[in-house]
Design an enzyme around this catalytic site. Structure first.
Site, mmCIF file in Angstrom:
data_model
loop_
_atom_site.group_PDB
_atom_site.id
_atom_site.type_symbol
_atom_site.label_atom_id
_atom_site.label_comp_id
_atom_site.label_asym_id
_atom_site.label_seq_id
_atom_site.Cartn_x
_atom_site.Cartn_y
_atom_site.Cartn_z
ATOM 1 N N LYS A 52 0.828 -1.222 -0.002
ATOM 2 C CA LYS A 52 -0.027 0.105 -0.236
ATOM 3 C C LYS A 52 0.902 1.271 0.070
ATOM 4 O O LYS A 52 0.818 2.246 -0.775
ATOM 5 C CB LYS A 52 -1.093 -0.010 1.069
ATOM 6 N N GLN A 96 -4.288 -1.200 9.612
ATOM 7 C CA GLN A 96 -4.576 -2.513 9.066
ATOM 8 C C GLN A 96 -5.077 -3.439 10.302
ATOM 9 O O GLN A 96 -4.876 -3.511 11.315
ATOM 10 C CB GLN A 96 -3.064 -2.911 8.621
ATOM 11 N N ASP A 119 -10.439 3.827 4.245
ATOM 12 C CA ASP A 119 -10.773 2.421 3.993
ATOM 13 C C ASP A 119 -12.405 2.402 3.979
ATOM 14 O O ASP A 119 -13.014 1.287 3.753
ATOM 15 C CB ASP A 119 -10.494 1.565 5.357
#
Ligand code: NAD
Length: 296
Positions: A52, A96, A119
Site C-alpha cells: 500500500k 491494518q 478504508d
C-alpha cells in the site's frame, strides 16, 4: 474458455490517470498523504501494508507506516490516531486489520476522523455510502470490483448478481452499491448458513465470491457464460515458490474457466484493484481538504 479480467492492467491504467491528478494537486502545493498504522508483526499484514505505501509513493503521494508493538494499549493506539487526525499533511488514515484480540477494532475504526477514513469502515461513511451520498468513502474492495466491471464493459443492469459471503468490508457494501440506481443489478447475498449454496450460485449472471475457502466454488456450481469475481485470498503451501506458499482464491479457477465467460485470477484480479481504490480514496480525501480550506 473464459477471458481473464486483468486487475493488474486495469490498475496500471487507473494509476497512470491518478498520477496526473496527484501532479496537479502538488502544483497547487498539496501532496496527498496516507498513513498506515500496523500493530504487531503479522507477516501477511506487513506485506499488505508495504504494498500500500509503495503504491502511494509510485504515484507521488506520501505513504508512511507507523509500526506499533503487538502489546500496544488501546490508549496508546488512540493517541497515535489522534495525532494523525490533527496532522494537516495526513489526508488518509488506515489501521491494518486484523488487530490483536485485546484491541477493540470497532472502537479503533470509529476513532479515525471520518474525513480521513479512506478504508470507508467508519459507521459515518458506511451510512453515507448506504444512502448513496457522494461524500462517502466507499470501501476499497467493493469500489474496485465496481470499477473493474465498468472498465471491462460488463453490464450489471437487470443482471442477477449472487454474492457469496456477508462481510461488512466486502459483501454488504458491494450489495448496496450494485442494487443502487446506475448499476441496477438484482442482488442475492448468501453466507455460511445458506442451505444448498449451489442452487443460488447457478442462478448468477455475475458471481462474486468473498469467503476465504479454497475451491469453494466448483464448475458444477456455475452456469455457462457467468462472469466470476473471486475475492478470496488463501495461502496454500507451495514448495516451488521461494516464499513456500502461493495465493489462491475461493474458486476452482481452471475448471470454472472452462464454463465462465470471464473470470478474475488470484493473484492479479481483485487484489491490485483494492490497493488502487485506496489510492483513489486518498486522492479524494486530499481534494476534499483543499475544497474545504478554500474561502466560500
Ligand atoms: P469474512 O472473513 O469476514 O467472512 C467470510 C464470509 O464467508 C462470512 O460472511 C461467512 O458467512 C461466509 N462463509 C463462510 N463459509 C461459507 C460457506 N461454506 N458458504 C457460503 N458462505 C460462507 O469475509 P471477508 O473479510 O470479506 O474476506 C473474505 C475473503 O476475501 C478472504 O479470503 C479475504 O482474505 C479476502 N479478501 C480479499 C481482498 C482483496 O483485496 N482481494 C479484500 C478483502 C478480503
Amino acid at each position: 474458455m473464459a477471458r481473464n479480467i486483468d486487475g493488474t492492467e486495469i490498475s496500471r491504467v487507473m494509476r497512470a490517470e491518478m498520477a496526473q491528478q496527484v501532479a496537479e494537486l502538488q502544483a497547487a502545493g498539496v501532496t496527498p498523504g496516507l498513513s498506515v498504522v500496523l500493530v504487531g508483526n503479522n507477516p501477511a499484514s506487513q506485506a499488505y501494508v508495504a504494498s500500500k505505501t509503495r503504491a502511494c509513493e509510485t504515484l507521488g503521494m506520501k505513504g508512511q507506516t507507523l509500526n506499533l508493538p503487538e502489546d500496544v494499549s488501546k490508549e496508546e493506539l488512540f493517541a497515535v490516531i489522534d495525532r494523525l487526525n490533527s496532522d494537516a499533511t495526513v489526508h488518509g488514515i488506515l489501521v491494518q486489520l486484523p488487530l490483536p484480540a485485546h484491541l477493540p477494532y470497532k472502537a479503533v475504526l470509529e476513532h479515525i476522523h471520518p474525513d480521513k477514513d479512506v478504508d470507508g469502515f467508519h459507521p459515518q461513511n458506511a451510512g453515507l455510502a448506504f444512502v448513496g451520498d457522494p461524500r462517502a468513502f466507499i470501501p476499497c474492495t467493493p469500489a474496485g470490483i465496481l470499477e473493474m466491471l465498468r472498465r471491462e464493459n460488463i453490464p450489471t443492469r437487470g443482471k442477477h448478481v449472487v454474492i457469496v459471503g456477508r462481510s461488512l468490508i466486502v459483501s454488504k457494501p458491494l450489495a448496496s452499491l450494485l442494487m443502487a440506481p446506475g448499476p441496477d443489478a438484482t442482488v442475492t447475498i448468501t453466507h455460511r448458513h445458506t442451505p444448498d449454496l449451489a442452487a443460488f450460485t447457478r442462478q448468477a449472471d455475475i458471481l462474486i465470491v468473498a469467503v476465504g475457502k479454497q475451491n469453494l466454488i466448483t464448475a458444477d456450481m456455475v452456469k455457462p457464460g457467468v462472469v466470476v469475481i473471486d475475492v478470496g485470498q488463501n495461502r496454500v503451501p507451495d514448495a516451488s515458490s521461494a516464499r513456500g506458499f502461493k495465493m489462491v482464491g475461493d474458486v476452482d479457477f481452471d475448471a470454472v474457466s472452462q464454463v465462465a465467460e470471464a473470470i478474475t485470477p488470484v493473484p492479479g484480479g481483485v487484489g491490485p484493484m483494492t490497493i488502487t481504490m485506496l489510492l483513489a480514496n486518498t486522492l479524494q480525501a486530499a481534494r476534499a481538504r483543499v475544497t474545504r480550506s478554500q474561502p466560500s
